[in-house]
Scaffold this active site. Structure first.
Site, PDB file in Angstrom:
ATOM      1  N   SER A 126       7.776  -2.426  13.946  1.00 24.50           N
ATOM      2  CA  SER A 126       7.180  -3.726  13.630  1.00 24.50           C
ATOM      3  C   SER A 126       8.101  -4.913  13.896  1.00 24.50           C
ATOM      4  O   SER A 126       7.654  -5.916  14.477  1.00 24.50           O
ATOM      5  CB  SER A 126       6.710  -3.756  12.172  1.00 24.50           C
ATOM      6  OG  SER A 126       5.591  -2.923  12.001  1.00 24.50           O
ATOM      7  N   THR A 168       3.087  -1.765   4.411  1.00 24.59           N
ATOM      8  CA  THR A 168       2.689  -0.475   4.954  1.00 24.59           C
ATOM      9  C   THR A 168       2.812   0.603   3.877  1.00 24.59           C
ATOM     10  O   THR A 168       3.084   0.299   2.708  1.00 24.59           O
ATOM     11  CB  THR A 168       3.506  -0.145   6.228  1.00 24.59           C
ATOM     12  OG1 THR A 168       2.945   1.008   6.863  1.00 24.59           O
ATOM     13  CG2 THR A 168       4.970   0.088   5.915  1.00 24.59           C
ATOM     14  N   LYS A 216      -0.130  -0.538   0.333  1.00 19.12           N
ATOM     15  CA  LYS A 216      -1.257  -1.370   0.762  1.00 19.12           C
ATOM     16  C   LYS A 216      -2.234  -1.676  -0.370  1.00 19.12           C
ATOM     17  O   LYS A 216      -2.967  -2.664  -0.310  1.00 19.12           O
ATOM     18  CB  LYS A 216      -1.997  -0.713   1.934  1.00 19.12           C
ATOM     19  CG  LYS A 216      -1.188  -0.688   3.226  1.00 19.12           C
ATOM     20  CD  LYS A 216      -2.014  -0.145   4.374  1.00 19.12           C
ATOM     21  CE  LYS A 216      -1.244  -0.198   5.682  1.00 19.12           C
ATOM     22  NZ  LYS A 216      -2.074   0.223   6.835  1.00 19.12           N
ATOM     23  N   GLY A 265     -10.515  12.942  10.671  1.00 21.04           N
ATOM     24  CA  GLY A 265      -9.690  12.295   9.662  1.00 21.04           C
ATOM     25  C   GLY A 265     -10.414  11.150   8.986  1.00 21.04           C
ATOM     26  O   GLY A 265     -10.935  10.255   9.656  1.00 21.04           O
ATOM     27  N   ALA A 266     -10.446  11.186   7.654  1.00 22.94           N
ATOM     28  CA  ALA A 266     -11.163  10.159   6.886  1.00 22.94           C
ATOM     29  C   ALA A 266     -10.235   9.462   5.900  1.00 22.94           C
ATOM     30  O   ALA A 266     -10.675   8.985   4.857  1.00 22.94           O
ATOM     31  CB  ALA A 266     -12.349  10.794   6.156  1.00 22.94           C
ATOM     32  N   GLY A 297      -1.794   5.628  20.226  1.00 22.77           N
ATOM     33  CA  GLY A 297      -1.913   4.595  19.214  1.00 22.77           C
ATOM     34  C   GLY A 297      -0.912   3.455  19.275  1.00 22.77           C
ATOM     35  O   GLY A 297      -0.951   2.574  18.407  1.00 22.77           O
TER      36      GLY A 297
END
Length: 265
Positions: free
Chosen positions: A18, A62, A66, A124-125, A230
């Site tokens: 980041s 992060t 969160k 993935g949930a 990603g």
């Protein structure tokens, strides 16, 4: 003119990408900022949270904070309200934002992945899966979600109007999205689904970016499928956060150009 001060705050952000991304994006916008990475033990977060508002003009949150940051905020905006999770904070207003879903959607758009009308298998949930499910459903996709924790996939299905799967069968999908984390760290070299299913899809999207090509993406690439990792999602999440910090209107073209320069630097 003094540089605006920002940071990423998480349990362990010592190797976070980041800071480099945010500095690069801000510079591309003509802004000069400082950007720190702050690792905080979970048991210390509540005690230390207040100091971040005084030390920084804004900050990114992060894992695993969160949700923990929310009691310290005056309110939530947009996707932060939808998902009940925050990754971007403006200190002066104490407002919380979430750019995860926006970053995901822009990754798909700028990678040429057609969502409208697509049949999508989402693996993935969890937090990332929830964001992906909502943005793809909003974009007109027919989304089928599977998680080993059946309750998680049922919750996402009920919340966003997607279809919950009890098992994954080898049937055709336009897009398969891996939001499980399988393929990184201790599971590196493992694909969440087998070759037989991947053969039936057109595009494989993995939210993993380390390694750059997971076992899932390697299998898909070997079968001639379009692959997306990603890294650009992470970059675009940072891009949207910088737009929030500086009061700028996001622009897909600007974001794509900045990402191209970042990866070529």
């Amino acid at each position: 003119m003094n540089a605006l001060r920002f940071a990423v705050i998480g349990k362990d952000v010592s190797r976070s990408s980041s800071p480099a991304m945010h500095r690069f994006i801000a510079a591309g916008m003509g802004k000069h900022i400082t950007y720190d990475n702050i690792s905080v033990p979970p048991e210390e977060f509540s005690r230390r949270a207040e100091q971040f508002f005084g030390s920084y003009d804004g900050f990114n949150i992060t894992i695993p904070f969160k949700l923990e940051i929310i009691p310290f905020l005056s309110g939530l905006e947009g996707d932060a309200h939808t998902f009940g999770a925050v990754n971007t904070v403006i200190s002066s207003t104490r407002r919380g934002y979430n750019t995860d879903g926006q970053g995901y959607a822009l990754m798909l758009r700028n990678s040429g992945v057609q969502v409208a009308g697509a049949k999508v298998l989402l693996l993935g949930a969890g937090g990332a899966g929830r964001s992906a499910a909502k943005k793809m459903k909003d974009g007109g996709a027919d989304v089928y979600v599977y998680d080993r924790n059946m309750q998680s996939s049922e919750n996402v299905a009920a919340e966003f109007g997607v279809t919950c799967l009890k098992e994954v069968e080898n049937i055709p999908y336009d897009v398969i999205v891996n939001a499980t984390g399988v393929g990184m760290h201790k599971t590196e070299g493992i694909s969440p689904v087998g070759r037989e299913l991947i053969e039936l899809c057109d595009t494989a999207v993995d939210l993993i970016y380390v390694p750059p090509k997971s076992a899932f993406l390697q299998l898909a690439e070997g079968l001639g499928k379009r692959i997306v990792n990603g890294m650009s999602m992470l970059f675009y999440q940072a891009y949207y956060a910088e737009c929030i910090y500086h009061g700028r209107q996001p622009d897909d073209g600007e974001a794509a150009a900045l990402y191209k320069k970042f990866t070529e630097a």
